[in-house]
Design an enzyme around this catalytic site. Structure first.
Site, mmCIF file in Angstrom:
data_model
loop_
_atom_site.group_PDB
_atom_site.id
_atom_site.type_symbol
_atom_site.label_atom_id
_atom_site.label_comp_id
_atom_site.label_asym_id
_atom_site.label_seq_id
_atom_site.Cartn_x
_atom_site.Cartn_y
_atom_site.Cartn_z
ATOM 1 N N LYS A 59 103.308 61.535 48.516
ATOM 2 C CA LYS A 59 104.119 61.958 49.674
ATOM 3 C C LYS A 59 103.344 62.974 50.521
ATOM 4 O O LYS A 59 103.311 62.903 51.748
ATOM 5 C CB LYS A 59 105.464 62.537 49.194
ATOM 6 C CG LYS A 59 106.359 61.453 48.602
ATOM 7 C CD LYS A 59 107.597 61.973 47.877
ATOM 8 C CE LYS A 59 108.272 60.781 47.175
ATOM 9 N NZ LYS A 59 109.560 61.091 46.555
ATOM 10 N N GLN A 77 112.170 66.530 44.090
ATOM 11 C CA GLN A 77 111.828 65.349 43.292
ATOM 12 C C GLN A 77 112.682 65.279 42.027
ATOM 13 O O GLN A 77 112.814 66.266 41.296
ATOM 14 C CB GLN A 77 110.328 65.385 42.938
ATOM 15 C CG GLN A 77 109.798 64.114 42.302
ATOM 16 C CD GLN A 77 109.717 62.922 43.251
ATOM 17 O OE1 GLN A 77 109.726 63.073 44.469
ATOM 18 N NE2 GLN A 77 109.659 61.728 42.701
ATOM 19 N N ASP A 120 116.209 62.300 51.746
ATOM 20 C CA ASP A 120 116.451 61.342 50.659
ATOM 21 C C ASP A 120 117.798 60.627 50.839
ATOM 22 O O ASP A 120 118.047 59.608 50.205
ATOM 23 C CB ASP A 120 116.528 62.095 49.314
ATOM 24 C CG ASP A 120 115.198 62.143 48.581
ATOM 25 O OD1 ASP A 120 114.430 61.173 48.674
ATOM 26 O OD2 ASP A 120 114.953 63.167 47.900
HETATM 27 N N1 L34 Z 1 114.150 63.083 45.305
HETATM 28 N N2 L34 Z 1 113.227 61.754 43.669
HETATM 29 C C1 L34 Z 1 113.561 61.940 44.959
HETATM 30 N N3 L34 Z 1 113.313 61.005 45.931
HETATM 31 C C2 L34 Z 1 112.705 59.838 45.617
HETATM 32 O O1 L34 Z 1 112.530 58.900 46.553
HETATM 33 C C3 L34 Z 1 112.300 59.614 44.289
HETATM 34 N N4 L34 Z 1 111.600 58.492 43.882
HETATM 35 C C4 L34 Z 1 111.916 57.904 42.574
HETATM 36 C C5 L34 Z 1 111.799 59.036 41.548
HETATM 37 N N5 L34 Z 1 112.362 60.307 42.010
HETATM 38 C C6 L34 Z 1 112.618 60.578 43.315
HETATM 39 C C7 L34 Z 1 110.346 58.182 44.240
HETATM 40 O O2 L34 Z 1 109.742 58.748 45.127
HETATM 41 C C8 L34 Z 1 110.841 56.841 42.437
HETATM 42 N N6 L34 Z 1 109.878 57.145 43.486
HETATM 43 C C9 L34 Z 1 108.637 56.472 43.641
HETATM 44 C C10 L34 Z 1 107.763 56.762 44.673
HETATM 45 C C11 L34 Z 1 106.551 56.112 44.807
HETATM 46 C C12 L34 Z 1 106.174 55.159 43.910
HETATM 47 C C13 L34 Z 1 107.025 54.850 42.864
HETATM 48 C C14 L34 Z 1 108.247 55.503 42.736
HETATM 49 C C15 L34 Z 1 104.840 54.514 44.082
HETATM 50 O O3 L34 Z 1 104.095 54.857 44.953
HETATM 51 N N7 L34 Z 1 104.479 53.580 43.204
HETATM 52 C C16 L34 Z 1 103.197 52.902 43.242
HETATM 53 C C17 L34 Z 1 102.453 53.158 41.958
HETATM 54 C C18 L34 Z 1 102.038 54.553 41.787
HETATM 55 C C19 L34 Z 1 101.584 54.829 40.367
HETATM 56 O O4 L34 Z 1 100.417 54.628 40.072
HETATM 57 O O5 L34 Z 1 102.427 55.220 39.565
HETATM 58 C C20 L34 Z 1 103.428 51.416 43.432
HETATM 59 O O6 L34 Z 1 102.548 50.763 43.960
HETATM 60 O O7 L34 Z 1 104.482 50.940 43.001
#
Ligand code: L34
Length: 289
Positions: free
Chosen positions: A54, A98, A121
């Protein structure tokens, strides 16, 4: 049939380019710089990765970012004091705490403390209510990312049978709500399945669009879907073998018309929709558009 792979990693880049232009214009025309504060408590490795992504996206796009990393033993009162300060800070248009939080902190108290106008959010009860009424200020990031993936991949939702697996406040409930609204990129017939559902496969087999946020690796297998289904996999499970979704990608992709991969599907969309909400909030605060 080989499925179309819906690449969130690519679509999110396209949205970033659009946002860059918008931010430059905000800057030049109105002297506005969108600002996002992220708060991370503790040492959860996955949370660190997400908050890091982020912050990086803010830098890339020219969004001011303030990152607050707090130790795991931070008290609820200390956290609330940070939120109070950020609520009043005019450089900050978005506040993100988060999740998950350490057990000694009450999640509802924390979300309630965030100014709904800075709640990028869309977790605050006011914003949850507005979403349900079809009059949202902000759309929650992951559901908004899913809807954007469907729209930009040309997938028709109007009249579609959508089955959502999972009833979380972050994904299942809001995406179901968004897709049933009488809107473009919505107007679907929505079913929500959860751990209390008696015959999960009977529901998932009926889906034209299957959205899976079950939090369980390979919860959906090929025998549970119909030919030509569109599958959105919201799962991020860290196994010893690597990152996998909630869908058995290799077998389900043989039956699907289109499917999102993990990683590179919904995850990057969550990040970019947060950026979009921050820009939108900055505009709202400045009385623009
Ligand atoms: N307050 N908490 C708040 N807001 C959110 O919107 C989130 N979330 C979830 C968990 N807690 C939170 C996220 O940001 C899940 N989440 C999230 C964000 C990004 C990715 C996965 C979950 C992401 O970028 N995933 C990558 C892989 C990254 C890795 O290597 O782990 C993908 O390509 O799926």
């Amino acid at each position: 049939m080989a499925a179309m792979i819906i690449k969130g990693s690519e679509i999110s880049k396209q949205i970033k380019e659009e946002l860059k232009l918008e931010i430059t214009e905000l800057n030049k025309k109105y002297n506005v710089i969108p600002g996002l504060a992220t708060i991370l408590i503790g040492e959860d490795e996955a949370s660190k990765v997400y908050v890091g992504a982020k912050e990086k996206a803010c830098k890339e796009l020219g969004i001011y970012s303030e990152r607050i990393d707090l130790p795991v033993n931070t008290t609820e009162a200390e956290l609330l004091a940070h939120i109070e300060r950020l609520n009043k800070d005019s450089k900050i248009h978005g506040i993100l705490v988060q999740l998950p939080l350490p057990k000694h902190i009450n999640e509802a108290n924390v979300i309630d403390a965030i100014d709904p106008k800075k709640d990028v959010d869309a977790f605050h009860p006011i914003n949850v209510g507005k979403l349900m009424l079809g009059k949202p200020n902000f759309l929650p990031c992951t559901p908004h990312g899913i809807q954007e993936l469907l729209i930009r991949s040309g997938i028709e939702t109007d009249g579609a049978e959508v089955v959502v697996v999972g009833r979380s406040n972050i994904v299942g409930k809001p995406i179901a709500n968004m897709l049933l609204q009488k809107n473009k990129g919505a107007n679907a017939t929505v079913t929500i399945c959860h751990t209390g559902t008696k015959d999960l496969a009977a529901h998932t087999k009926r889906a034209d669009i299957l959205i899976v946020a079950a939090g369980r690796p390979k919860a959906i297998t090929a025998d549970m879907v119909k030919d030509g289904v569109v599958v959105i996999d919201v799962g991020v499970n860290r196994l010893e073998t690597g990152l996998v979704g909630d869908v058995d990608f290799e077998t389900v992709k043989e039956k699907a018309k289109a499917i999102t991969p993990v990683p590179g599907g919904v995850g990057p969309m969550t990040i970019v929709m947060l950026m979009k909400n921050t820009v939108q909030s900055a505009k709202m605060h400045a009385g623009i558009g």
